[in-house]
Design an enzyme around this catalytic site. Structure first.
Site, PDB file in Angstrom:
ATOM      1  N   SER A  26      59.961  54.467  66.001  1.00  0.00           N
ATOM      2  CA  SER A  26      60.469  55.086  64.851  1.00  0.00           C
ATOM      3  C   SER A  26      61.908  56.041  65.194  1.00  0.00           C
ATOM      4  O   SER A  26      62.191  56.480  66.365  1.00  0.00           O
ATOM      5  CB  SER A  26      59.501  56.059  64.311  1.00  0.00           C
ATOM      6  OG  SER A  26      59.759  56.650  63.076  1.00  0.00           O
TER       7      SER A  26
ATOM      8  N   GLN B 155      59.356  62.870  63.747  1.00  0.00           N
ATOM      9  CA  GLN B 155      59.731  61.493  64.299  1.00  0.00           C
ATOM     10  C   GLN B 155      59.383  61.405  65.630  1.00  0.00           C
ATOM     11  O   GLN B 155      58.829  60.468  66.267  1.00  0.00           O
ATOM     12  CB  GLN B 155      60.979  60.621  63.846  1.00  0.00           C
ATOM     13  CG  GLN B 155      61.339  60.604  62.477  1.00  0.00           C
ATOM     14  CD  GLN B 155      59.940  60.036  61.829  1.00  0.00           C
ATOM     15  OE1 GLN B 155      59.419  58.784  62.133  1.00  0.00           O
ATOM     16  NE2 GLN B 155      59.336  60.360  60.943  1.00  0.00           N
TER      17      GLN B 155
ATOM     18  N   HIS C 169      55.815  60.773  67.086  1.00  0.00           N
ATOM     19  CA  HIS C 169      55.132  59.392  66.963  1.00  0.00           C
ATOM     20  C   HIS C 169      55.094  58.941  68.251  1.00  0.00           C
ATOM     21  O   HIS C 169      54.074  58.031  68.629  1.00  0.00           O
ATOM     22  CB  HIS C 169      56.027  58.528  65.930  1.00  0.00           C
ATOM     23  CG  HIS C 169      55.497  58.660  64.593  1.00  0.00           C
ATOM     24  ND1 HIS C 169      54.187  58.509  64.039  1.00  0.00           N
ATOM     25  CD2 HIS C 169      56.292  59.075  63.522  1.00  0.00           C
ATOM     26  CE1 HIS C 169      54.234  58.632  62.794  1.00  0.00           C
ATOM     27  NE2 HIS C 169      55.338  58.991  62.425  1.00  0.00           N
TER      28      HIS C 169
ATOM     29  N   GLU D  77      66.308  54.054  60.542  1.00  0.00           N
ATOM     30  CA  GLU D  77      65.105  53.908  59.785  1.00  0.00           C
ATOM     31  C   GLU D  77      65.123  54.983  58.785  1.00  0.00           C
ATOM     32  O   GLU D  77      65.050  54.595  57.450  1.00  0.00           O
ATOM     33  CB  GLU D  77      63.770  54.141  60.591  1.00  0.00           C
ATOM     34  CG  GLU D  77      62.692  53.743  59.790  1.00  0.00           C
ATOM     35  CD  GLU D  77      61.157  53.848  60.801  1.00  0.00           C
ATOM     36  OE1 GLU D  77      61.484  54.531  61.919  1.00  0.00           O
ATOM     37  OE2 GLU D  77      60.334  53.727  60.396  1.00  0.00           O
TER      38      GLU D  77
ATOM     39  N   HIS E 224      70.402   8.901  47.985  1.00  0.00           N
ATOM     40  CA  HIS E 224      70.674   9.964  47.093  1.00  0.00           C
ATOM     41  C   HIS E 224      71.571   9.361  45.829  1.00  0.00           C
ATOM     42  O   HIS E 224      70.894   9.520  44.818  1.00  0.00           O
ATOM     43  CB  HIS E 224      71.571  11.005  47.877  1.00  0.00           C
ATOM     44  CG  HIS E 224      70.590  11.957  48.709  1.00  0.00           C
ATOM     45  ND1 HIS E 224      70.069  11.614  49.765  1.00  0.00           N
ATOM     46  CD2 HIS E 224      70.337  13.223  48.619  1.00  0.00           C
ATOM     47  CE1 HIS E 224      69.074  12.478  50.424  1.00  0.00           C
ATOM     48  NE2 HIS E 224      69.450  13.494  49.651  1.00  0.00           N
TER      49      HIS E 224
END
Lengths: 429, 429
Positions: free
Chosen positions: A236, A258, A261, A326, A419
């Site tokens: 993070s 943060q 974490h 982030e 095609h």
């Protein structure tokens, strides 16, 4: 902790180094994961049992591999009232935000008389990986499961390791609230492989999302293409852009939210006031001491924490775009002015009263967001990750003349005779 | 060629085998590609030059690595008028269809007083791989480049190998028409690595799309996460659902239009009439003989071609959903009735006058579609592949009381003290 000033002679070089800094594990798990995947693909349940015994230290028997709906409901019913209300508020706000993401189908006939369109459909089955132990977050379960259910996924499967049999009741409560269909006691790369290929007892899914350790992340990466996955996730990160009018203690807490974490997480402050920068750095020291998560937060802040002093906050958007973080907080009087210039960010938190943690739980937008500069090209989790689009075309007797000859010319130029032929026959050529 | 009847005793087993049939190369290129990527990442232009000399048999010097805008314009100006008109019609129709895919931003304040929303932005740079030689299709360049330009990508880079220096003028003409910004004479895994990491002369991009051989596909897969990629692509496939009212020759041509792409391509017919199935099979034999692409088409049809006779076309959607084919033609009087039951398909072609080839060139929807059953979870290329979403949240002095306490309760339950603290400080707790 790294301290930079944009007026430093070597700022460009040092900032470039910060941008390139890879905080992701280089742990070479690739070969181990490949072996586990192949083993589960070939031997199914037998391999699952062996790996579960080896890595989680227990061996469920028969129905013991599943945690049934009644157990999840009991966990939900046993929640303390305030926690239950908090989970319900979070679920309701996440659901409302994601419902508005549902895409529109198209079906129209254009000026040439060709009918064109696209239909969106949910995938049949989705698998959600939920880590065991400390990182088993009920908020994360809601953030993954609710978009899947809003998308219309018929079968939502959770896999989660239960080391030594231990189960996190909060996760089960969240699974009940989110309407998860199956919960399996299996984790690691072996769980991801079982979700992708299926076994005799577990049917495969079409999309796998959710956080995990290096093995889980590598298994998802290797199985991308066999199934859909949400993203390649890393540690993070938060970038806080703040002027001196903020309370330094608030900003310090935001940076630490943060940092706590993961030792590999990164918290960066950009401010236009050197004295304010000092105050925040001091307050980070004060606040860390108060945290039960101090060990992790300290490791992250000391190794990856960064403070950048700019001459003017007008310099901040260019730095933010290079970092493509982030989470970006803009704690100024007019945050929209800076936000308008930010092109690359997972999620942006506007104003002094919007700490990032609000977005982790109850705001509504998804907290599963691109890390490691991937906001340059990818988005947070949404209902679209659980859906896919089928385009369609209907040419009529009247409209084939309008588009057929051009298609024949291009097919001929590319040397694809069948095609051209398939159109010529219909035009009677 | 495989012939199945749903009334056969062993149909379920044989159909399951067909569904599981992997036509993708198992060629073990993984280690070679890893070496090339690492080499380009570390040695940049020098490695590019070595690999280009080795694999393409020529070595551009200085500006010779780029094909300039004037050369592309000349190639466009030199096109025969009908081909030029065909390319322009295709480009215009592709552009119109993709413009309607542009997503809406959101920005609103909800009942709790929390401002929420999402902004879509294009990636800064996109790289488009264009194969050299036979598979260098101008239509493919348009199908990749136009969505990128519609999305708003500022810098669109084409890389294409020019074996022995040979350049495909049709591709250059298409690059001019689509507004490609840079064309580089480099191919293979080395081109993909250069696009992802950049070199001294080539700046990196954020997203890489476009078809390629096994090396290119594997390089994209390995670099997914460093950059965004469109999808993991495999050999083409078509499923034609047709009743006996069709002209068997038309249906044969449609089946062959995919078979002629690749010996690993797959053409499948589902019909409710055994005599019609025989007629189509006969006509495939007749038509193959007429094709300059006969060798490839024959190899594909003999190895992978399949005819399934059902009792009723009502059985077709379930079979189609299990196959999740890239292209599905529904050649019946009421194709929408069957289409309504088809959940998994890349693109669907409705009615007797809509051969798949129309969609390859001029219909408008993208011809870059999921193969190998990936339509279960992924979609054709769209402007969204070149864009990403940034969510945002703004909590006010008035609204933090409505959502803050629930966030604190959840953060506490997850043991994330700094998360709780960042909100408590603002609430004066």
């Amino acid at each position: 902790m790294l301290r930079l000033k944009t007026t430093d002679a070597d700022f460009a070089t040092r900032f470039a180094r910060l941008v390139k800094d890879r905080r992701e594990s280089d742990e070479n798990v690739s070969r181990d994961v490949q072996t586990i995947i192949e083993d589960v693909r070939l031997r199914g349940d037998e391999a699952l049992a062996e790996y579960t015994q080896r890595f989680d230290g227990h061996l469920p028997q028969g129905d013991g591999w599943r945690i049934d709906a009644a157990t999840c409901r009991e966990a939900f019913d046993a929640l303390a009232p305030d926690l239950r209300a908090a989970l319900e508020l979070a679920a309701q706000r996440i659901r409302t935000y994601h419902e508005a993401q549902l895409p529109q189908d198209r079906d129209y006939t254009d000026a040439a008389g060709v009918r064109l369109g696209a239909k969106w459909r949910a995938v049949d089955g989705a698998g959600l990986y939920v880590p065991g132990g400390r990182a088993a977050y009920p908020s994360s379960l809601l953030m993954n499961a609710i978009p899947a259910k809003v998308a219309g996924v018929g079968r939502l499967v959770v896999t989660t390791p239960t080391p030594k049999g231990e189960i996190n009741p909060l996760v089960l409560a969240a699974a009940h609230l989110a309407g998860v269909d199956e919960v399996w006691r299996v984790g690691g790369a072996q769980a991801v492989a079982a979700l992708a290929y299926g076994t005799k007892t577990m049917r495969p899914v079409d999309v796998i999302t959710g956080p995990g350790n290096a093995w889980v992340a590598e298994a998802k990466r290797q199985l991308y293409g066999v199934v859909g996955i949400d993203m390649v996730a890393g540690p993070s990160e938060i970038l806080v852009i703040a002027d001196a009018k903020n309370d330094p203690q608030w900003i310090a807490a935001d940076l630490l939210s943060q940092a706590e974490h993961d030792p590999a997480a990164q918290a960066i402050l950009i401010t236009n006031d050197a004295a304010f920068a000092d105050q925040v750095i001091d307050m980070v020291g004060v606040e860390i001491a108060l945290l039960p998560t101090a060990r992790v937060a300290k490791a992250s802040w000391e190794t990856h924490g960064t403070v950048i002093v700019v001459e003017s906050l007008d310099e901040a958007p260019a730095l933010a775009n290079a970092l493509a973080a982030e989470h970006v907080e803009i704690a100024t009087d007019d945050p929209d002015a800076l936000f308008a210039q930010i092109r690359h960010a997972g999620s942006v938190f506007l104003g002094r009263m919007t700490p990032e943690a609000i977005g982790d739980y109850v705001a509504g937008p998804n907290h599963v967001l691109p890390t490691g500069r991937r906001a340059r090209f990818s988005s947070g989790l949404s209902v679209l990750d659980f859906m896919k689009r089928t385009s369609f075309i209907a040419v009529s007797d009247a409209s084939i003349g309008a588009v057929g000859p051009a298609a024949i010319a291009l097919a001929d130029a590319e040397g694809l005779a069948a095609h051209a032929r398939s159109i010529e026959l219909r035009l009677g050529i």
